[in-house]
Design an enzyme around this catalytic site. Sequence first.
Site, PDB file in Angstrom:
ATOM      1  N   SER A  26       0.801  -1.222   0.000  1.00  0.00           N
ATOM      2  CA  SER A  26       0.000   0.000   0.000  1.00  0.00           C
ATOM      3  C   SER A  26       0.834   1.273   0.000  1.00  0.00           C
ATOM      4  O   SER A  26       0.280   2.370   0.088  1.00  0.00           O
ATOM      5  CB  SER A  26      -0.942   0.009   1.208  1.00  0.00           C
ATOM      6  N   GLY A  27       2.145   1.153  -0.046  1.00  0.00           N
ATOM      7  CA  GLY A  27       2.988   2.353  -0.085  1.00  0.00           C
ATOM      8  C   GLY A  27       2.794   3.249   1.124  1.00  0.00           C
ATOM      9  O   GLY A  27       2.741   4.468   1.010  1.00  0.00           O
ATOM     10  N   LEU A  28       2.720   2.621   2.297  1.00  0.00           N
ATOM     11  CA  LEU A  28       2.352   3.369   3.504  1.00  0.00           C
ATOM     12  C   LEU A  28       3.523   4.001   4.244  1.00  0.00           C
ATOM     13  O   LEU A  28       3.319   4.860   5.095  1.00  0.00           O
ATOM     14  CB  LEU A  28       1.636   2.423   4.493  1.00  0.00           C
ATOM     15  N   HIS A  30       6.549   6.221   4.582  1.00  0.00           N
ATOM     16  CA  HIS A  30       7.363   7.323   4.066  1.00  0.00           C
ATOM     17  C   HIS A  30       8.800   7.188   4.590  1.00  0.00           C
ATOM     18  O   HIS A  30       9.009   7.013   5.789  1.00  0.00           O
ATOM     19  CB  HIS A  30       6.750   8.655   4.526  1.00  0.00           C
ATOM     20  N   ASN A  32      10.740   4.750   3.618  1.00  0.00           N
ATOM     21  CA  ASN A  32      11.104   3.353   3.369  1.00  0.00           C
ATOM     22  C   ASN A  32      10.990   3.169   1.850  1.00  0.00           C
ATOM     23  O   ASN A  32       9.890   3.101   1.295  1.00  0.00           O
ATOM     24  CB  ASN A  32      10.127   2.470   4.156  1.00  0.00           C
ATOM     25  N   ALA A  34      11.575   0.859  -0.383  1.00  0.00           N
ATOM     26  CA  ALA A  34      10.899  -0.299  -0.989  1.00  0.00           C
ATOM     27  C   ALA A  34       9.381  -0.144  -0.891  1.00  0.00           C
ATOM     28  O   ALA A  34       8.657  -0.361  -1.869  1.00  0.00           O
ATOM     29  CB  ALA A  34      11.349  -1.581  -0.292  1.00  0.00           C
ATOM     30  N   HIS A 144      -0.628   3.088  10.360  1.00  0.00           N
ATOM     31  CA  HIS A 144      -0.821   1.631  10.238  1.00  0.00           C
ATOM     32  C   HIS A 144      -0.030   0.848  11.280  1.00  0.00           C
ATOM     33  O   HIS A 144      -0.450  -0.224  11.701  1.00  0.00           O
ATOM     34  CB  HIS A 144      -0.518   1.139   8.813  1.00  0.00           C
ATOM     35  N   GLU A 181      10.602   2.612  17.914  1.00  0.00           N
ATOM     36  CA  GLU A 181      10.423   1.583  16.877  1.00  0.00           C
ATOM     37  C   GLU A 181      11.024   0.247  17.311  1.00  0.00           C
ATOM     38  O   GLU A 181      11.267  -0.640  16.501  1.00  0.00           O
ATOM     39  CB  GLU A 181      11.019   2.061  15.555  1.00  0.00           C
ATOM     40  N   HIS A 260      15.624   2.591   9.826  1.00  0.00           N
ATOM     41  CA  HIS A 260      15.957   1.975  11.125  1.00  0.00           C
ATOM     42  C   HIS A 260      17.455   1.667  11.122  1.00  0.00           C
ATOM     43  O   HIS A 260      18.028   1.393  10.056  1.00  0.00           O
ATOM     44  CB  HIS A 260      15.216   0.642  11.332  1.00  0.00           C
ATOM     45  N   ASP A 262      18.714  -1.066  11.905  1.00  0.00           N
ATOM     46  CA  ASP A 262      18.956  -2.433  11.425  1.00  0.00           C
ATOM     47  C   ASP A 262      18.967  -2.539   9.898  1.00  0.00           C
ATOM     48  O   ASP A 262      19.089  -3.627   9.347  1.00  0.00           O
ATOM     49  CB  ASP A 262      17.987  -3.446  12.067  1.00  0.00           C
ATOM     50  N   CYS A 379      14.403  -7.872   9.980  1.00  0.00           N
ATOM     51  CA  CYS A 379      13.146  -7.195  10.370  1.00  0.00           C
ATOM     52  C   CYS A 379      12.122  -8.207  10.829  1.00  0.00           C
ATOM     53  O   CYS A 379      11.251  -7.897  11.635  1.00  0.00           O
ATOM     54  CB  CYS A 379      12.521  -6.467   9.187  1.00  0.00           C
TER      55      CYS A 379
HETATM   56  O1  SUG Z   1       7.802   0.170   9.178  1.00  0.00           O
HETATM   57  N1  SUG Z   1       7.062  -1.375   6.113  1.00  0.00           N
HETATM   58  C1  SUG Z   1       7.706  -1.435   7.411  1.00  0.00           C
HETATM   59  C2  SUG Z   1       8.988  -2.211   7.309  1.00  0.00           C
HETATM   60  C3  SUG Z   1       9.619  -2.426   8.662  1.00  0.00           C
HETATM   61  C4  SUG Z   1      10.961  -3.048   8.565  1.00  0.00           C
HETATM   62  N2  SUG Z   1      11.478  -3.272   9.860  1.00  0.00           N
HETATM   63  C5  SUG Z   1      12.766  -3.129  10.234  1.00  0.00           C
HETATM   64  N3  SUG Z   1      13.665  -2.489   9.507  1.00  0.00           N
HETATM   65  N4  SUG Z   1      13.107  -3.566  11.404  1.00  0.00           N
HETATM   66  C6  SUG Z   1       7.982  -0.040   7.973  1.00  0.00           C
HETATM   67  O2  SUG Z   1       8.396   0.832   7.197  1.00  0.00           O
HETATM   68  C7  SUG Z   1       5.222  -0.978   4.562  1.00  0.00           C
HETATM   69  C8  SUG Z   1       3.746  -1.284   4.490  1.00  0.00           C
HETATM   70  C9  SUG Z   1       3.139  -0.905   3.158  1.00  0.00           C
HETATM   71  O3  SUG Z   1       3.621   0.007   2.502  1.00  0.00           O
HETATM   72  O4  SUG Z   1       2.109  -1.546   2.753  1.00  0.00           O
HETATM   73  C10 SUG Z   1       5.779  -1.003   5.980  1.00  0.00           C
HETATM   74  O5  SUG Z   1       5.083  -0.699   6.919  1.00  0.00           O
END
Ligand code: SUG
Length: 456
Positions: A26-28, A30, A32, A34, A144, A181, A260, A262, A379
């Site tokens: 869902s590209g939720l 910001h 991140n 990927a 979310h 986090e 993060h 990690d 993760c």
């Molecule tokens: O919080 N992605 C998570 C990924 C978390 C990775 N965790 C660690 N690095 N420990 C986040 O950014 C994407 C959900 C979406 O876009 O549908 C998301 O929430």
Amino acid sequence: MSETTSGADYREVNFDGLVGPTHNYSGLAHGNVASMSHGGLVSNPREAALQGLAKMKALMDAGYAQGVLPPQQRPDLGALRSLGFTGSNREVLARAASEAPQVLRAVCSASSMWTANAGTVTPSRDAPDGRVHFTPANLQSSFHRFLEPETTGRVLAAIFHDESRFAHHPALPATPAFSDEGAANHTRLCGDHGDSGVHLYVYGRQAFRGGPGESRAPKRFPARQTLEASQAVARQHGLGEAQTVFAQQHPVAIDAGVFHNDVIAVGNGPVLLYHEMAFLDEQGTLDALRAKMATPLIPVRVPSEAVSLDDAVTTYLFNSQLLSNSDGSMTLVVPGECQERETVWRAIQDHLLAGHNPIGEVIVKDVKQSMRNGGGPACLRLRVVLSREERTALTGRVLLTDTLHGELTTWVERHYRDRLAPDDLADPQLADETLTALDELTRLLDIGSVYPFQLG
Ligand code: SUG
């Protein structure tokens, strides 16, 4: 090959999050990269859950202690109701889909799979009261994920139930000053897992105090963890100054998509594997660790010439699991993307495997479904160091065995869809399927009632 057992037989148990049936893109998130670039893609929840289970099984087969944590109830209809959507479940979903589709996507996210963000854990070996301490992360920086801590706290309290051995703290106040986090920004450095440890907390910004840290805040993407949150967690767990180091993450790294710590560093035992852009004050961080650790720190530094910041973010090299073996060596569990990028694969051979450090083996695991949302092998797991007695005191069937792995695989194959487009999230059938699956799962894991729909 598992790690050495000694005295109280402390072992690190990796509790992986089982991917939930609503896993979607869902590209939720910001900041991140990927998640931002894959929003709108069709996901495959079944494949995602099976990839996660395959990773757990491979590590269990290799002799590592492996646990599992259940996913959360999604869609979170309670959250939609609190936002003013009324009527039957069908009506709530239909109204949310037409009036606030982005909110519907958020309440459907399977983001609890990334259990490195479930909370922060302090082993009993380091806590003054000799208990294992847990604080669920408030995850307040995105809506979310802010929906997770309540159920996370219930799940952790159900599994780590024995009050004489396990202590549970409330999540920090869910406000930007205490943005937390969880373990994704926390690394415990020690000799063996059963030795006393020094806790490295990495934060992206300071909320209250001025000073040089604040002037180097990231410009493009948000810093999710605050110094104040990390300090509060250490305080809750009773850790003293001699046991803690607080270091600022490099803001340039955050702006490159390192949301993060990690994503840019991983530690295990005395080893700290990190990219040269991980910390704002690299030397100061290493010096502080060295001053407090009882055993010599083994830094494994990867320079930008070997792996660029962009390659680190794209391949998630540093989001690998670093695991201890009984002969003193360590195994690095990397995502498949590392093998696909030639420069990174070469750096693993030349820099890590051939270097003077305990890393002696690399295992490649395919967790692509999770990776497209910015979640690599590290993760997907929450590390909990437990003594033999503490492992015995766990409630439920949460330590992976061949039997449990087989049952969970069958459960996924029976209940999960193999295709989920963002528009499918409004399907009331999906909500019903998920509740049926989760109800069965709590019985399978024998953890009692943890979901809102079970608590009434
Ligand atoms: O919080 N992605 C998570 C990924 C978390 C990775 N965790 C660690 N690095 N420990 C986040 O950014 C994407 C959900 C979406 O876009 O549908 C998301 O929430």
